[in-house]
Design a protein around this motif. Structure first.
Motif, PDB file in Angstrom:
ATOM      1  N   GLY A   5      -5.960  -0.635   5.153  1.00 11.63           N
ATOM      2  CA  GLY A   5      -4.999   0.320   3.669  1.00 11.63           C
ATOM      3  C   GLY A   5      -4.887  -1.204   2.898  1.00 11.63           C
ATOM      4  O   GLY A   5      -4.201  -2.645   3.189  1.00 11.63           O
ATOM      5  N   LEU A  17     -10.539   8.100   3.282  1.00 10.65           N
ATOM      6  CA  LEU A  17      -9.390   7.873   2.332  1.00 10.65           C
ATOM      7  C   LEU A  17      -8.121   8.866   2.418  1.00 10.65           C
ATOM      8  O   LEU A  17      -8.920   9.988   2.087  1.00 10.65           O
ATOM      9  N   GLU A  34      -4.158   8.431   0.836  1.00  9.22           N
ATOM     10  CA  GLU A  34      -3.034   8.219  -0.085  1.00  9.22           C
ATOM     11  C   GLU A  34      -2.439   8.963  -0.070  1.00  9.22           C
ATOM     12  O   GLU A  34      -1.635   9.889  -0.166  1.00  9.22           O
ATOM     13  N   ARG A  54      -2.272   3.633   0.330  1.00  9.11           N
ATOM     14  CA  ARG A  54      -4.248   4.186   0.912  1.00  9.11           C
ATOM     15  C   ARG A  54      -4.485   3.738   2.473  1.00  9.11           C
ATOM     16  O   ARG A  54      -4.239   1.936   1.816  1.00  9.11           O
TER      17      ARG A  54
END
Length: 281
Positions: free
Chosen positions: A211, A242, A244, A220
């Motif tokens: 990330g 994913l 964030e 992320r």
């Protein structure tokens, strides 16, 4: 301009005991303003030192520079547990970012799922746009720097990296430096050679995170799910998750994890030179 020798002198000086900015300025034979700029740059790019202001807002304000204590990287038990798991991990399967994601406030996080098909842009959702936001620094956790070959919205990732460096953004990378990653790493480092900069620094580390950390603002992380590691039918094909998040405290924690790994990692340049010295039989 801060050079490596001055950086080393400041770090060695502070490592002995906490110092005031004025003490450091005198030690490196510079003025207070220049010394303070150097200190802030070293703190931001290495995480090895920190600063604290006493009697702030008064004429007697004093700025102290201290050595960052790795032992205080985690402020509670679950952070300590996660850090230890990351520290001993070697492959991406050794740590799930979901463990971290669960502790972040819901209004400061988001996540999505995509197929892991290399032709599916969803697994790299808006990555170029994310990195383009950087103003000062990008920290990268990677396995072999394969992201450098991406093209999103007709924008090659390598071109974006060049633009970031030209804007003064520093890029620090934790990656395996081995025979399988040489080509990708050389592409990254060629940006330094082309622009006459040392803005990109790579260090060799086998670690489980994948990330990016952009400035002090956003993290992320990526997790790949492989059906072969589960019972038949539990997963409907390969997938990528994913994550964030924008919570300042957790962004800082991930930065601290990066620097803790980075400080003890081998120079990528040295590792590449060693690999280059291996002769074919």
């Amino acid at each position: 301009m801060l050079d490596k020798e001055t950086e080393r002198k400041i770090l060695d000086f502070v490592h002995q005991q906490p110092r005031s900015v004025q003490e450091i300025a005198q030690f490196i034979d510079s003025n207070w303003r220049t010394a303070d700029a150097y200190i802030e740059k070293i703190a931001a790019e290495t995480g090895q030192i920190g600063t604290r202001i006493f009697r702030g807002g008064t004429r007697g304000a004093l700025k102290i520079v201290f050595w960052a204590n790795i032992a205080r990287l985690s402020s509670n038990e679950f952070q300590e547990r996660m850090y230890r798991k990351i520290e001993i991990g070697r492959r991406k399967e050794d740590f799930s970012p979901l463990e971290l994601y669960a502790y972040i406030p819901e209004d400061k996080r988001k996540a999505w799922k995509a197929r892991s098909d290399k032709d599916n842009p969803g697994q790299h959702k808006n990555l170029t746009e994310l990195l383009a936001q950087a103003r000062e620094q990008v920290l990268i956790f990677t396995g072999n720097c394969s992201f450098i070959n991406l093209v999103q919205n007709d924008k090659p990732m390598l071109e974006l990296v060049k633009e970031l460096v030209q804007r003064g953004v520093t890029i620090k990378v934790l990656s395996r430096v081995d025979m399988a990653s040489i080509k990708n790493l050389q592409k990254m480092l060629e940006v330094n050679y082309a622009l006459g900069e040392d803005a990109i620094e790579i260090r060799h580390a086998e670690q489980p995170l994948r990330g990016f950390v952009v400035d002090d603002k956003i993290v992320r992380l990526k997790e790949e799910l492989d059906p072969s590691r589960y019972r038949a039918g539990e997963l409907d094909g390969d997938a990528v998750l994913l994550y964030e998040f924008y919570d300042a405290a957790w962004v800082k924690w991930v930065q601290n994890v990066f620097w803790a790994l980075y400080r003890t990692a081998l120079s990528g340049q040295k590792r590449l030179e060693d690999l280059g010295s291996i002769q074919k039989l």
